[in-house]
Design a protein around this motif. Structure first.
Motif, short mmCIF file in Angstrom:
data_model
loop_
_atom_site.label_atom_id
_atom_site.label_comp_id
_atom_site.label_asym_id
_atom_site.label_seq_id
_atom_site.Cartn_x
_atom_site.Cartn_y
_atom_site.Cartn_z
N ALA A 52 0.81 -1.21 0.00
CA ALA A 52 0.00 0.00 0.00
C ALA A 52 0.85 1.26 0.00
O ALA A 52 0.38 2.33 0.40
CB ALA A 52 -0.93 -0.01 1.21
N ALA A 53 2.10 1.16 -0.43
CA ALA A 53 2.98 2.32 -0.44
C ALA A 53 2.38 3.43 -1.30
O ALA A 53 1.96 3.20 -2.43
CB ALA A 53 4.36 1.92 -0.97
N GLY A 54 2.32 4.62 -0.75
CA GLY A 54 1.79 5.76 -1.48
C GLY A 54 0.28 5.89 -1.43
O GLY A 54 -0.27 6.85 -1.99
N ALA A 55 -0.41 4.94 -0.79
CA ALA A 55 -1.87 5.01 -0.73
C ALA A 55 -2.31 6.11 0.22
O ALA A 55 -1.74 6.30 1.29
CB ALA A 55 -2.43 3.67 -0.27
N ARG A 98 -4.84 2.23 8.91
CA ARG A 98 -3.93 2.75 7.89
C ARG A 98 -3.84 1.77 6.72
O ARG A 98 -3.76 0.55 6.92
CB ARG A 98 -2.55 2.95 8.53
CG ARG A 98 -1.43 3.32 7.55
CD ARG A 98 -0.09 3.37 8.26
NE ARG A 98 0.18 2.14 8.98
CZ ARG A 98 0.66 1.04 8.40
NH1 ARG A 98 0.92 1.01 7.09
NH2 ARG A 98 0.90 -0.05 9.13
N PRO A 99 -3.83 2.27 5.47
CA PRO A 99 -3.63 1.38 4.33
C PRO A 99 -2.34 0.58 4.48
O PRO A 99 -1.29 1.12 4.82
CB PRO A 99 -3.54 2.34 3.13
CG PRO A 99 -4.33 3.53 3.56
CD PRO A 99 -4.07 3.67 5.03
N GLY A 100 -2.44 -0.72 4.29
CA GLY A 100 -1.28 -1.59 4.45
C GLY A 100 -1.12 -2.16 5.84
O GLY A 100 -0.19 -2.94 6.08
N VAL A 159 -6.26 -6.65 3.95
CA VAL A 159 -6.86 -5.51 3.26
C VAL A 159 -7.44 -4.56 4.30
O VAL A 159 -8.51 -4.81 4.86
CB VAL A 159 -7.96 -5.95 2.27
CG1 VAL A 159 -8.52 -4.74 1.54
CG2 VAL A 159 -7.40 -6.96 1.28
N ALA A 160 -6.72 -3.48 4.59
CA ALA A 160 -7.17 -2.49 5.57
C ALA A 160 -7.95 -1.40 4.85
O ALA A 160 -7.44 -0.75 3.95
CB ALA A 160 -5.97 -1.89 6.30
N TYR A 161 -9.20 -1.23 5.23
CA TYR A 161 -10.06 -0.23 4.60
C TYR A 161 -10.99 0.35 5.68
O TYR A 161 -11.15 -0.24 6.75
CB TYR A 161 -10.88 -0.85 3.47
CG TYR A 161 -11.76 -2.00 3.90
CD1 TYR A 161 -13.09 -1.79 4.27
CD2 TYR A 161 -11.27 -3.30 3.96
CE1 TYR A 161 -13.90 -2.84 4.68
CE2 TYR A 161 -12.06 -4.35 4.36
CZ TYR A 161 -13.38 -4.12 4.73
OH TYR A 161 -14.17 -5.16 5.14
N PRO A 162 -11.61 1.50 5.43
CA PRO A 162 -12.50 2.09 6.43
C PRO A 162 -13.70 1.19 6.72
O PRO A 162 -14.34 0.67 5.80
CB PRO A 162 -12.94 3.41 5.77
CG PRO A 162 -11.88 3.70 4.76
CD PRO A 162 -11.43 2.38 4.25
N LEU A 163 -14.01 1.02 7.99
CA LEU A 163 -15.17 0.26 8.44
C LEU A 163 -16.23 1.24 8.92
O LEU A 163 -15.94 2.11 9.75
CB LEU A 163 -14.78 -0.68 9.58
CG LEU A 163 -13.69 -1.71 9.27
CD1 LEU A 163 -13.24 -2.39 10.56
CD2 LEU A 163 -14.17 -2.73 8.26
N ALA A 164 -17.45 1.10 8.44
CA ALA A 164 -18.50 2.06 8.80
C ALA A 164 -19.84 1.36 8.98
O ALA A 164 -20.16 0.43 8.25
CB ALA A 164 -18.63 3.15 7.74
N ASP A 165 -20.60 1.81 9.96
CA ASP A 165 -21.97 1.36 10.18
C ASP A 165 -22.55 2.17 11.33
O ASP A 165 -21.84 2.99 11.94
CB ASP A 165 -22.05 -0.13 10.47
CG ASP A 165 -23.35 -0.76 9.95
OD1 ASP A 165 -24.33 -0.01 9.72
OD2 ASP A 165 -23.39 -1.99 9.79
#
Length: 448
Positions: free
Chosen positions: A32-35, A94-96, A130-136
């Motif tokens: 995820a470098a640069g993400a 964080r991404p990565g 795969v780290a991504y935003p979690l929302a609910d």
């Protein structure tokens, strides 16, 4: 002759990228470098360690806190006895980050003044690495749930992060309280409508127009029906806002471009993750991989139609989430493990959006719902009717010329690993486009 030189230059780029991909091992962080990370926005707040002294959340405002593994924070909200309420949480590793499926997540709970559970949600990472935003959100409804949740008073909110996380870093957390005004005359008695399993409408065709996604819910650009293209770096999640009126549903397809002969789908069928959220940031639908071998890798979703009575559905949260008109959201994540070992730069992603169904009138609220974050403005309705077609001079909407297509075809047949073939082909496409643009501005580039 000129076209052959372009093809040779593209193949040289492919060969160079093959060497780099074969020679370098990648960690999750390198993937995820640069993400770009999710960008939380709002007022700083620090949740209490217990119910005593818990800070208050004000309706319509967004707050930012953080959580470490196993931490639990307490907040408070004051509600009347007439309005539905939604407390959302967005947790952004964080991404990565080294996350594990169903072992990394957060939980938000809304409790009545006497401690009864009114609503809860627990979004979790679905794919390891795969780290991504979690929302609910957790909600309070007046026609369902414990009787203690129907009274006025101060309610408790807790947000906690799972224990045993592989990621030791603190996660930024975005909190928001939204209060939906009551409808005139009380409960409408409306029945739930539609199903989350409704067949998907045909995605729109046409040349894609450029549209950069936002870094979070607050800066998501508005999209109508049309074909859009964005550049996404592995590990990033881009957000888009789509206005839906009563009776309408959202259909979206996110896809990676690929040569038609490339058999890459099996390796890259989960390269794109797509989530749909309602105006209160509640999870409405998860996308599913839909491509067959030989097709461009793609992920698609279709929601149930928007209807006030959906909040009373017993068929699942995917229908209940489609309970009010307003700005819905699409979050598109480019998954690093499937893509970044082959290419760490940005990748062109096409998003085909369709707002399906005829808009109709909904319930009449006691107050303006738009002021509370629900409903549509005149500008939203104009955007929803728009079917965009790229202009001929749109640089991101111009089809590849014959030489670029030739590069992609050769990459597809070259005997390279199929997933590598697709993404390295994209790398060659990107390099050619950049050098051609440079030549137009500054003259011919130096020899390869």
């Amino acid at each position: 002759m000129k076209d052959r030189r372009k093809v040779r230059a593209g193949l040289a780029a492919v060969a160079a990228l093959c060497v780099v991909a074969a020679a370098q091992g990648t960690s999750l962080a390198d993937d995820a470098a640069g993400a770009r990370a999710y960008e939380p926005r709002g007022s700083r707040i620090h949740g209490a360690d217990g119910a005593a002294g818990a800070p208050s959340l004000t309706a319509g405002r967004t707050y930012v806190d953080s959580l470490g593994p196993g931490e639990k924070r307490y907040y408070g909200v004051t509600l009347d006895a007439k309005s539905a309420a939604y407390v959302s949480v967005v947790a952004a590793p964080r991404p990565g980050a080294g996350v594990a499926s169903y072992r990394d997540g957060v939980k938000v709970t809304l409790e009545s003044p006497d401690g009864g559970v009114c609503g809860t949600a627990a979004p979790k990472i679905e794919t390891s690495g795969v780290a991504y935003p979690l929302a609910d959100y957790a909600s309070r409804q007046l026609q369902s749930g414990p009787a203690s949740c129907h009274q006025a008073g101060r309610y408790g909110v807790t947000v906690e992060r799972q224990t045993g996380s592989q990621d030791p870093e603190r996660w930024p957390v975005e909190l928001r309280l939204m209060v939906e005004p009551p409808v005139k005359g009380g409960a409408t008695g409306a029945a739930p409508e539609g199903s989350s399993g409704t067949p998907s409408p045909e995605p729109p065709d046409g040349t894609a127009r450029p549209r950069s996604g936002g870094r979070g819910f607050t800066d998501a650009p508005t999209l109508g029906t049309g074909v859009w293209q964005d550049e996404i770096t592995p590990g990033e999640t881009h957000f888009y806002r789509v206005p839906l009126d009563w009776g309408q549903r959202l259909s979206a397809v996110a896809e990676l471009p690929a040569d038609g002969k490339d058999q890459s789908t099996r390796l890259l069928d989960r390269a794109l993750a797509v989530h749909a959220y309602n105006p209160a940031r509640g999870l409405a639908k998860r996308g599913t991989a839909a491509a067959q071998d030989g097709e461009s890798p793609r992920t698609e979703l279709t929601t149930a139609p928007v209807a006030y009575g959906n909040r009373y559905a017993n068929t699942g949260s995917a229908v209940r989430a489609m309970s009010f008109s307003g700005g819905y959201f699409l979050a598109v994540t480019l998954n690093p493990p499937q893509v970044a070992p082959h290419l760490n730069s940005s990748v062109p992603v096409v998003l085909r959006v369709r707002i399906a169904g005829a808009a109709r009138s909904g319930p009449t609220y006691d107050k303006d719902p738009a002021e509370a974050g629900f409903g549509l403005t005149a500008a939203d309705r104009r955007a929803a009717k728009q079917h965009a077609v790229a202009a001929d001079d749109d640089p991101m909407g111009v089809p590849a010329d014959d030489s670029e297509k030739a590069v992609l075809r050769v990459v597809g047949y070259a005997g390279i690993g199929t997933g590598t073939a697709l993404v390295l082909g994209l790398g060659a496409w990107t390099l050619i486009a950049r050098r051609r643009a440079s030549a137009e501005r500054h003259g011919p580039p130096p020899a390869w």
